[in-house]
Design an enzyme around this catalytic site. Structure first.
Site, PDB file in Angstrom:
ATOM      1  N   VAL A   1     -51.797  70.285   8.511  1.00  0.00           N
ATOM      2  CA  VAL A   1     -51.285  69.200   7.557  1.00  0.00           C
ATOM      3  C   VAL A   1     -51.076  68.080   8.090  1.00  0.00           C
ATOM      4  O   VAL A   1     -50.587  67.839   9.231  1.00  0.00           O
ATOM      5  CB  VAL A   1     -49.976  69.902   6.875  1.00  0.00           C
ATOM      6  CG1 VAL A   1     -49.364  68.908   5.991  1.00  0.00           C
ATOM      7  CG2 VAL A   1     -50.097  71.313   6.343  1.00  0.00           C
ATOM      8  N   CYS A   2     -51.618  67.055   7.629  1.00  0.00           N
ATOM      9  CA  CYS A   2     -51.390  65.639   8.110  1.00  0.00           C
ATOM     10  C   CYS A   2     -49.997  65.282   8.209  1.00  0.00           C
ATOM     11  O   CYS A   2     -49.500  65.312   7.225  1.00  0.00           O
ATOM     12  CB  CYS A   2     -52.535  64.660   7.506  1.00  0.00           C
ATOM     13  SG  CYS A   2     -52.033  63.077   7.887  1.00  0.00           S
TER      14      CYS A   2
END
Lengths: 119, 132
Positions: free
Chosen positions: A77-78
């Site tokens: 997940v960024c």
């Protein structure tokens, strides 16, 4: 073939995450490798374990999470996109990890194909 | 940007051609802003980066943006910083500019204006195409 996957949409407003999930299953089924699934834009919402869909609906957070824990698919997940949307470690579903955009670039470099799911 | 720490500074082992295709207006959705963040990271990882602006994406480069009335940050000056990251391949689709009554002079940075057939050729030569 080695695939990198980019998911740009959340689990409900768009079909992108469903399509990505099904693509990953089909690719694994055919013996391909999934190098990494990277979640960007609203895609970070796929990792929010507080999400509670109605009981007759599919639960993509749980489905992705199971791919991460049971099939050991790297689900990233960024961090920048996640912080904006309130997705942090304490609400992160099992099997996901939070990291930087460099992980997306690395997926592009290391995979034979980077497949983007979004609008 | 807070994730430059992953770059060890020794130079990349593999350089691939990354193309970013911007198709949306700068405001109204977050795609343009977040795509710009990705472009800067790819450049920091010393990949061969090019950026395409087409459809409403050409508005991202429009000069004299004033976002005061919508309470959003005007991030168009950041496109001028791309050169500093050695992102110099900026392509704008000719048809998209013309349909919107714009010319290259209306844009905040120097760009190469290409028609859709020329763009198609460049796109086909890429390793990674990211569209948003």
């Amino acid at each position: 073939m080695k695939f990198g996957i980019l998911v740009n949409e959340g689990p409900f407003t768009h079909q992108a995450s469903d399509s990505a999930y099904r693509f990953v299953l089909a690719a694994l089924e055919k013996g391909h490798e999934i190098y990494r699934v990277f979640f960007y834009h609203d895609g970070v919402n796929n990792a929010n374990k507080l999400s509670e869909p109605q009981s007759d609906d599919r639960d993509l957070v749980k489905l992705w999470s199971a791919l991460g824990t049971e099939r050991e698919i790297d689900l990233v997940v960024c961090v920048a996109a996640a912080l904006r949307r309130g997705v942090k470690d304490d609400i992160l579903a099992e099997g996901f990890r939070i990291s930087g955009l460099g992980q997306l670039i690395e997926a592009g470099v290391e995979s034979d194909r980077l497949v983007v799911f979004g609008d | 940007m807070d994730d430059f720490d992953e770059f060890d500074g020794d130079g990349p082992e593999v350089v691939k051609r990354f193309m970013y295709v911007n198709r949306r207006a700068p405001y109204g959705t977050v795609y343009a802003l977040e795509c710009l963040e990705t472009i800067l990271i790819a450049a920091a990882f010393e990949q061969d980066v090019s950026v395409v602006f087409m459809d409403d994406g050409v508005y991202q480069l429009k000069k004299d943006q004033d976002t005061a009335a919508i309470g959003m940050k005007n991030f168009s000056p950041t496109y001028r910083a791309l050169e500093g990251y050695e992102v110099e391949k900026l392509y704008v689709e000719k048809e998209s500019l013309e349909e919107r009554g714009l010319t290259a002079e209306d844009l905040v940075v120097p760009v190469k204006v290409l028609n859709s057939a020329e763009l198609q050729e460049i796109m086909a030569a890429q390793d990674v195409v990211l569209s948003s």
